[in-house]
Design an enzyme around this catalytic site. Structure first.
Site, short mmCIF file in Angstrom:
data_model
loop_
_atom_site.label_atom_id
_atom_site.label_comp_id
_atom_site.label_asym_id
_atom_site.label_seq_id
_atom_site.Cartn_x
_atom_site.Cartn_y
_atom_site.Cartn_z
N HIS A 17 -6.75 3.57 9.87
CA HIS A 17 -5.93 4.70 9.43
C HIS A 17 -5.90 5.77 10.52
O HIS A 17 -4.83 6.30 10.86
CB HIS A 17 -6.50 5.36 8.16
CG HIS A 17 -6.46 4.54 6.94
ND1 HIS A 17 -7.57 4.36 6.14
CD2 HIS A 17 -5.46 3.86 6.33
CE1 HIS A 17 -7.24 3.61 5.10
NE2 HIS A 17 -5.97 3.29 5.20
N LYS A 41 -6.10 5.01 -11.12
CA LYS A 41 -6.95 4.21 -10.25
C LYS A 41 -8.30 4.89 -10.09
O LYS A 41 -8.39 6.09 -9.88
CB LYS A 41 -6.27 4.07 -8.88
CG LYS A 41 -6.92 3.10 -7.96
CD LYS A 41 -6.08 2.94 -6.70
CE LYS A 41 -6.73 1.95 -5.75
NZ LYS A 41 -5.97 1.81 -4.52
N ARG A 90 -0.53 -4.40 9.35
CA ARG A 90 -1.60 -5.25 9.85
C ARG A 90 -1.16 -6.70 9.97
O ARG A 90 -1.41 -7.36 10.98
CB ARG A 90 -2.81 -5.19 8.92
CG ARG A 90 -3.46 -3.84 8.84
CD ARG A 90 -4.50 -3.79 7.76
NE ARG A 90 -3.83 -4.03 6.47
CZ ARG A 90 -4.38 -3.91 5.29
NH1 ARG A 90 -5.66 -3.61 5.19
NH2 ARG A 90 -3.71 -4.11 4.19
N SER A 127 -9.52 -0.23 3.27
CA SER A 127 -10.50 0.59 2.54
C SER A 127 -11.26 -0.23 1.52
O SER A 127 -12.47 -0.08 1.37
CB SER A 127 -9.80 1.76 1.85
OG SER A 127 -9.25 2.64 2.79
#
Length: 158
Positions: A17, A41, A90, A127
């Site tokens: 990040h 969440k 990615r 993460s």
């Protein structure tokens, strides 16, 4: 002034990040790191904690500011006069998902999305993977900023 937003949950922020934020900071006059507030969440760090952490680890970039948002990202962009979104990519599956979001965001608001390939050094990072490794006692130093590493270990052991 050229403005862009880097959105995410950043729970926690990784070196991947930070790489994208830093690269965007070199290309744009102002980069807003937008931390998603998602009450549905469960997060390891609160939104306010994530904002404090992000402010600390991006302090070397004077043109980066950190804000929270909820709702649609395109509404946040409109409300803050931000014409573009930067997303790190990615792998191909990231692109598949992000392309659909980019097209939808453009259709809704005209906000552009720019894809930045992740530095290969961080292409495997997420993460959720960092949290999982840390939960099981694995070494995540070098995957996250030092401050995040310290806070992550303290949170998981405390």
């Amino acid at each position: 002034m050229r403005r862009v937003v880097c959105p995410g949950s950043f729970d926690p922020i990784t070196n991947g990040h930070l790489d994208i934020i830093g690269r965007a900071a070199r290309l744009y006059d102002e980069v807003t790191v937008a931390v998603l507030v998602n009450i549905e969440k469960s997060s390891l760090f609160t939104v306010d904690e994530r904002i404090e952490i992000l402010q600390a680890v991006t302090k070397e970039y004077p043109n980066v500011r950190v804000r929270k948002f909820h709702g649609l990202l395109v509404d946040f962009c409109r409300d803050n006069d931000i014409p573009a979104i930067v997303k790190g990519i990615r792998v191909v599956s990231d692109f598949d998902y992000e392309l659909q979001m980019a097209q939808l965001n453009y259709r809704l608001s005209g906000v552009e999305t720019l894809f930045m390939p992740t530095n290969p050094e961080y292409s495997f990072l997420s993460s959720s993977r960092v949290k999982e490794i840390a939960r099981y006692g694995g070494d995540v130093s070098g995957l996250v900023p030092d401050l995040v590493h310290t806070l992550l270990i303290a949170r998981l052991r405390g």
